[in-house]
Design an enzyme around this catalytic site. Structure first.
Site, PDB file in Angstrom:
ATOM      1  N   ARG A 168      -9.907   0.583   8.502  1.00  0.00           N
ATOM      2  CA  ARG A 168      -9.402  -0.752   8.806  1.00  0.00           C
ATOM      3  C   ARG A 168     -10.401  -1.583   9.592  1.00  0.00           C
ATOM      4  O   ARG A 168     -10.109  -2.727   9.932  1.00  0.00           O
ATOM      5  CB  ARG A 168      -8.177  -0.578   9.675  1.00  0.00           C
ATOM      6  CG  ARG A 168      -6.919  -1.176   9.136  1.00  0.00           C
ATOM      7  CD  ARG A 168      -5.834  -0.742  10.097  1.00  0.00           C
ATOM      8  NE  ARG A 168      -4.640  -1.460   9.962  1.00  0.00           N
ATOM      9  CZ  ARG A 168      -3.560  -1.035   9.302  1.00  0.00           C
ATOM     10  NH1 ARG A 168      -3.587   0.095   8.655  1.00  0.00           N
ATOM     11  NH2 ARG A 168      -2.487  -1.744   9.302  1.00  0.00           N
ATOM     12  N   ARG A 216      -0.273  -9.182  13.316  1.00  0.00           N
ATOM     13  CA  ARG A 216      -0.886  -8.158  12.451  1.00  0.00           C
ATOM     14  C   ARG A 216      -1.717  -8.803  11.354  1.00  0.00           C
ATOM     15  O   ARG A 216      -2.790  -8.301  11.006  1.00  0.00           O
ATOM     16  CB  ARG A 216       0.206  -7.278  11.825  1.00  0.00           C
ATOM     17  CG  ARG A 216       0.794  -6.275  12.812  1.00  0.00           C
ATOM     18  CD  ARG A 216       2.117  -5.706  12.327  1.00  0.00           C
ATOM     19  NE  ARG A 216       2.021  -5.019  11.068  1.00  0.00           N
ATOM     20  CZ  ARG A 216       3.072  -4.761  10.283  1.00  0.00           C
ATOM     21  NH1 ARG A 216       4.285  -5.139  10.634  1.00  0.00           N
ATOM     22  NH2 ARG A 216       2.895  -4.124   9.149  1.00  0.00           N
ATOM     23  N   LYS A 242       0.840  -1.211   0.000  1.00  0.00           N
ATOM     24  CA  LYS A 242       0.000   0.000   0.000  1.00  0.00           C
ATOM     25  C   LYS A 242       0.876   1.263   0.000  1.00  0.00           C
ATOM     26  O   LYS A 242       0.655   2.181  -0.785  1.00  0.00           O
ATOM     27  CB  LYS A 242      -0.918   0.026   1.247  1.00  0.00           C
ATOM     28  CG  LYS A 242      -1.839  -1.192   1.341  1.00  0.00           C
ATOM     29  CD  LYS A 242      -2.767  -1.128   2.541  1.00  0.00           C
ATOM     30  CE  LYS A 242      -2.068  -1.201   3.899  1.00  0.00           C
ATOM     31  NZ  LYS A 242      -1.343  -2.474   4.160  1.00  0.00           N
ATOM     32  N   ARG A 296      11.265  -1.567  10.874  1.00  0.00           N
ATOM     33  CA  ARG A 296      10.197  -1.237  11.822  1.00  0.00           C
ATOM     34  C   ARG A 296      10.121  -2.278  12.932  1.00  0.00           C
ATOM     35  O   ARG A 296      10.232  -3.470  12.683  1.00  0.00           O
ATOM     36  CB  ARG A 296       8.846  -1.156  11.079  1.00  0.00           C
ATOM     37  CG  ARG A 296       8.598   0.209  10.464  1.00  0.00           C
ATOM     38  CD  ARG A 296       7.413   0.299   9.542  1.00  0.00           C
ATOM     39  NE  ARG A 296       6.191  -0.348   9.992  1.00  0.00           N
ATOM     40  CZ  ARG A 296       5.058  -0.357   9.293  1.00  0.00           C
ATOM     41  NH1 ARG A 296       5.008   0.253   8.115  1.00  0.00           N
ATOM     42  NH2 ARG A 296       3.996  -0.969   9.756  1.00  0.00           N
ATOM     43  N   ARG A 321      11.939  -5.472   4.669  1.00  0.00           N
ATOM     44  CA  ARG A 321      11.628  -4.052   4.410  1.00  0.00           C
ATOM     45  C   ARG A 321      12.573  -3.127   5.187  1.00  0.00           C
ATOM     46  O   ARG A 321      12.880  -3.358   6.352  1.00  0.00           O
ATOM     47  CB  ARG A 321      10.198  -3.745   4.830  1.00  0.00           C
ATOM     48  CG  ARG A 321       9.906  -2.235   4.825  1.00  0.00           C
ATOM     49  CD  ARG A 321       8.445  -1.901   4.876  1.00  0.00           C
ATOM     50  NE  ARG A 321       7.808  -2.371   6.084  1.00  0.00           N
ATOM     51  CZ  ARG A 321       6.504  -2.286   6.314  1.00  0.00           C
ATOM     52  NH1 ARG A 321       5.720  -1.757   5.393  1.00  0.00           N
ATOM     53  NH2 ARG A 321       5.995  -2.741   7.429  1.00  0.00           N
TER      54      ARG A 321
END
Ligand code: AP5
Ligand code: MG
Length: 220
Positions: free
Chosen positions: A90, A173, A15, A162, A129
């Site tokens: 969400r 998550r 996203k 992160r 990431r």
């Protein structure tokens, strides 16, 4: 006519990556709820510290807090003609609140691209990431490496991993996504707004597919 686009998809679907790629082309500001929380945490605001107690566990920040934050952001002048929403709504409650706030602002949701990616791919993406400290630019050590390891191509700032990208938190998550966010696929399908995009393809191809899914009423 105002255009509010909602990017839907699980953690790691792409996203943020896609929003960075298409926001300028669509002339829409990129509004990421996660980025706003992280910016607040960096500045140690009350909101940031509160949000972090949920984010670090892979849980959702409560609806009332999140809705108030997004309402304030969308009320700003740069969003008067639309916005590219990443990470909000969400939950069904957030989706209803978005519809209400947009109608207060004289707008409505224009389209909801759903970036579809299987779970095993998500875990690998999040484990690799790297995010830029200054502005949140997104890289991947294998699929989208920065030119110089650990350094952002765009602003030279440090890249970091992160806290919530640790595998255990990522699994949480994804569970939270399946329970609380996946119902929005039906919600927006029933309203004829959902367009599915295959998020397994290479980044540039997904960008093209997204732009063509949003084409027709584009301002570019
Ligand atoms: P948020 O920051 O929104 O995280 P998320 O939704 O879990 O999504 P991510 O940012 O992890 O993934 P992404 O889809 O943006 O993927 P990316 O482009 O980075 O939210 C964080 C937390 O904040 C939540 O857990 C929650 O606690 C809280 N929160 C936020 N919004 C909330 C809300 N509305 N309500 C309540 N709480 C909220 O890509 C991932 C990686 O894959 C990158 O390395 C990228 O380079 C790579 N990649 C991307 N696309 C491709 C591709 N096509 N091929 C190969 N690699 C790719
Ligand atoms: Mg993101």
């Amino acid at each position: 006519m105002s255009r509010y686009v909602v990017l839907l998809g699980p953690p790691g679907a792409g996203k943020g990556t896609q929003a960075e790629a298409i926001s300028d082309k669509l002339h829409l500001p990129h509004i990421s709820s996660g980025d706003i929380f992280r910016e607040n945490l960096k500045n140690k605001t009350e909101l940031g510290l509160l949000a972090d107690t949920y984010i670090s566990k892979g849980e959702l920040v409560p609806d009332d807090v999140t809705i108030a934050m997004i309402r304030d952001r969308l009320a700003r002048l740069d969003c008067k003609d639309g916005a590219l929403l990443d990470g909000f709504p969400r939950t069904p409650t957030q989706a209803e609140a978005l519809a209400t706030m947009l109608s207060d602002f004289g707008g409505q949701v224009f389209k909801v691209p759903y970036i579809c990616v299987p779970e095993d791919v998500l875990i690998e993406r999040l484990a690799g990431r790297w995010t830029c400290r200054a502005a949140g630019h997104i890289f991947h050590e294998k699929y989208n490496p920065s030119k110089k390891p650990g350094v952002c191509d765009f602003d030279g700032s440090e890249l970091y991993q992160r806290e919530d990208d640790k595998t255990e938190t990522v699994k949480r998550r994804i569970r939270v996504y399946l329970e609380q966010t996946q119902p929005l696929i039906d919600y927006y399908t029933q309203r004829n707004l959902l367009v599915e995009v295959d998020g397994k393809k290479p980044i540039e191809q997904v960008t093209k597919d997204l732009l063509s899914a949003l084409q027709g009423n584009g301002k570019s």
